[in-house]
Design a protein around this motif. Sequence first.
Motif, PDB file in Angstrom:
ATOM      1  N   ALA A  97       3.798  26.264  35.830  1.00  0.00           N
ATOM      2  CA  ALA A  97       2.845  25.634  34.908  1.00  0.00           C
ATOM      3  C   ALA A  97       1.665  25.050  35.669  1.00  0.00           C
ATOM      4  N   LEU A  98       0.487  25.141  35.083  1.00  0.00           N
ATOM      5  CA  LEU A  98      -0.680  24.492  35.674  1.00  0.00           C
ATOM      6  C   LEU A  98      -0.424  22.996  35.797  1.00  0.00           C
ATOM      7  N   HIS A  99      -1.015  22.376  36.836  1.00  0.00           N
ATOM      8  CA  HIS A  99      -0.789  20.954  37.100  1.00  0.00           C
ATOM      9  C   HIS A  99      -0.946  20.112  35.836  1.00  0.00           C
ATOM     10  N   THR A 100      -2.060  20.267  35.146  1.00  0.00           N
ATOM     11  CA  THR A 100      -2.351  19.427  33.988  1.00  0.00           C
ATOM     12  C   THR A 100      -1.315  19.613  32.898  1.00  0.00           C
ATOM     13  N   LEU A 101      -0.922  20.860  32.639  1.00  0.00           N
ATOM     14  CA  LEU A 101       0.051  21.120  31.590  1.00  0.00           C
ATOM     15  C   LEU A 101       1.430  20.574  31.946  1.00  0.00           C
ATOM     16  N   SER A 102       1.763  20.579  33.228  1.00  0.00           N
ATOM     17  CA  SER A 102       3.058  20.042  33.635  1.00  0.00           C
ATOM     18  C   SER A 102       3.130  18.536  33.386  1.00  0.00           C
ATOM     19  N   LEU A 103       1.976  17.869  33.391  1.00  0.00           N
ATOM     20  CA  LEU A 103       1.923  16.427  33.163  1.00  0.00           C
ATOM     21  C   LEU A 103       1.689  16.070  31.702  1.00  0.00           C
ATOM     22  N   ALA A 104       0.713  16.720  31.089  1.00  0.00           N
ATOM     23  CA  ALA A 104       0.231  16.279  29.781  1.00  0.00           C
ATOM     24  C   ALA A 104       0.827  17.040  28.603  1.00  0.00           C
ATOM     25  N   PHE A 105       1.463  18.185  28.848  1.00  0.00           N
ATOM     26  CA  PHE A 105       1.949  19.007  27.737  1.00  0.00           C
ATOM     27  C   PHE A 105       3.437  19.318  27.819  1.00  0.00           C
ATOM     28  N   PHE A 106       3.903  19.729  28.992  1.00  0.00           N
ATOM     29  CA  PHE A 106       5.257  20.254  29.121  1.00  0.00           C
ATOM     30  C   PHE A 106       6.349  19.286  28.677  1.00  0.00           C
ATOM     31  N   PRO A 107       6.335  17.993  29.074  1.00  0.00           N
ATOM     32  CA  PRO A 107       7.465  17.114  28.724  1.00  0.00           C
ATOM     33  C   PRO A 107       7.735  17.032  27.223  1.00  0.00           C
ATOM     34  N   ALA A 108       6.708  16.752  26.418  1.00  0.00           N
ATOM     35  CA  ALA A 108       6.912  16.627  24.970  1.00  0.00           C
ATOM     36  C   ALA A 108       7.205  17.983  24.340  1.00  0.00           C
ATOM     37  N   TRP A 109       6.516  19.015  24.817  1.00  0.00           N
ATOM     38  CA  TRP A 109       6.742  20.355  24.265  1.00  0.00           C
ATOM     39  C   TRP A 109       8.167  20.821  24.501  1.00  0.00           C
ATOM     40  N   PHE A 110       8.685  20.602  25.711  1.00  0.00           N
ATOM     41  CA  PHE A 110      10.030  21.092  25.985  1.00  0.00           C
ATOM     42  C   PHE A 110      11.078  20.246  25.261  1.00  0.00           C
ATOM     43  N   ARG A 111      10.767  19.004  24.974  1.00  0.00           N
ATOM     44  CA  ARG A 111      11.678  18.199  24.149  1.00  0.00           C
ATOM     45  C   ARG A 111      11.803  18.830  22.762  1.00  0.00           C
ATOM     46  N   ALA A 112      10.686  19.323  22.221  1.00  0.00           N
ATOM     47  CA  ALA A 112      10.725  20.007  20.924  1.00  0.00           C
ATOM     48  C   ALA A 112      11.495  21.316  21.021  1.00  0.00           C
ATOM     49  N   ILE A 113      11.363  22.004  22.149  1.00  0.00           N
ATOM     50  CA  ILE A 113      12.118  23.249  22.345  1.00  0.00           C
ATOM     51  C   ILE A 113      13.612  22.950  22.364  1.00  0.00           C
ATOM     52  N   GLU A 114      14.017  21.911  23.102  1.00  0.00           N
ATOM     53  CA  GLU A 114      15.437  21.571  23.193  1.00  0.00           C
ATOM     54  C   GLU A 114      16.000  21.096  21.854  1.00  0.00           C
ATOM     55  N   ALA A 115      15.157  20.573  20.976  1.00  0.00           N
ATOM     56  CA  ALA A 115      15.619  20.188  19.644  1.00  0.00           C
ATOM     57  C   ALA A 115      16.098  21.409  18.866  1.00  0.00           C
ATOM     58  N   ARG A 116      15.582  22.571  19.246  1.00  0.00           N
ATOM     59  CA  ARG A 116      15.979  23.824  18.594  1.00  0.00           C
ATOM     60  C   ARG A 116      17.091  24.550  19.350  1.00  0.00           C
ATOM     61  N   THR A 117      17.103  24.431  20.665  1.00  0.00           N
ATOM     62  CA  THR A 117      18.033  25.230  21.475  1.00  0.00           C
ATOM     63  C   THR A 117      19.258  24.455  21.932  1.00  0.00           C
ATOM     64  N   GLY A 118      19.189  23.125  21.932  1.00  0.00           N
ATOM     65  CA  GLY A 118      20.178  22.337  22.626  1.00  0.00           C
ATOM     66  C   GLY A 118      19.744  22.163  24.072  1.00  0.00           C
ATOM     67  N   PRO A 119      20.489  21.370  24.863  1.00  0.00           N
ATOM     68  CA  PRO A 119      20.073  21.067  26.235  1.00  0.00           C
ATOM     69  C   PRO A 119      19.948  22.318  27.112  1.00  0.00           C
ATOM     70  N   ILE A 120      18.835  22.425  27.794  1.00  0.00           N
ATOM     71  CA  ILE A 120      18.584  23.498  28.762  1.00  0.00           C
ATOM     72  C   ILE A 120      17.918  22.873  29.974  1.00  0.00           C
ATOM     73  N   GLY A 121      18.432  23.155  31.145  1.00  0.00           N
ATOM     74  CA  GLY A 121      17.806  22.662  32.360  1.00  0.00           C
ATOM     75  C   GLY A 121      16.537  23.433  32.673  1.00  0.00           C
ATOM     76  N   THR A 122      15.646  22.822  33.451  1.00  0.00           N
ATOM     77  CA  THR A 122      14.396  23.485  33.820  1.00  0.00           C
ATOM     78  C   THR A 122      14.151  23.380  35.313  1.00  0.00           C
ATOM     79  N   ARG A 123      13.523  24.403  35.835  1.00  0.00           N
ATOM     80  CA  ARG A 123      13.004  24.401  37.205  1.00  0.00           C
ATOM     81  C   ARG A 123      11.499  24.617  37.082  1.00  0.00           C
TER      82      ARG A 123
END
Length: 304
Positions: A97-123
């Motif tokens: 992920a681009l630096h900015t997206l890893s800070l400003a977008f990814f955390p909240a977005w992936f929380r929404a993804i996990e709400a649909r998939t259940g817990p998934i680890g990330t690298r």
Amino acid sequence: MELKWLEDFLSLAETRSFSRSAEARHVTQSAFSRRIQALELWLGVGLIDRSTYPTTLTPAGRRFRETAEETVRMLQASRVDLRAGTGSGGPVVSVAALHTLSLAFFPAWFRAIEARTGPIGTRLLPDDFHNCLQAIAEGGYDFLLTFHHPSVPILLDPEFYPHRVVGADALVAVHGPTLPVPSADAPTPLLAYAADSFLGRVSLFAQAQGTAQGEVPPGRVAHTNANAMAEALKAMALEGHGLAWVPRSLVTRELAEGRLIATGAAVPLEIRLYRDRARTRAAVEAVWAAAEADARTAQDEPAL
């Protein structure tokens, strides 16, 4: 087949150098080479193209890399869980992920993804556009999370690297409230990205548009951030060094508090999620489906 053969192969896929991987694995280069050959013999296919420099993977090697990564990860997680008496090992996906997206977008977005998939680890690999693009193209990552603007084409074959639009942002010119009013003798000091970076190229487009429309005064480059990190230019703008083009998501709070001032028209940016279609683990497919569902829900929600 031995686990160390897989670890050797993954090290070589990462470093693309027999000598550096042998050093990292604490063996001689000849011993390291024999272990890679033993893995190829066991599989019955060539994994390494030794005719190129730096070393590259063959098509079979690129396909096998995902299997090797998942096998090593599962074995290591199982060992930890068994020793601890727990069963916490779970699916993992990798995202460049681009630096900015890893800070400003990814955390909240992936929380929404996990709400649909259940817990998934990330690298997560936070890096610049070139390195993120290389990470997914070389088969080491499942997903690429990036901005997109028509002025900077993303050279990934859509047949092998499809994408979904998962969000939106905009590039906006900002400056601190103490920045002097520009004049003919003292044009606006600009805070720039490296010209060949993604945001550098989009900001050049934005500056050209602004100059043509008279919205953003022409300036002189006062500072260039060679690492193409919008966060660094934001910090310079906050200290009053000049005007910077940054993603709006990165400065939402500072704009609301008046610590930064936006000027001129913003340049719309898409946020795209690309995937490597060759990587087909259940966790990858689940995230991909959830990203589509989440994007569809966002489109159906009424605008505020």
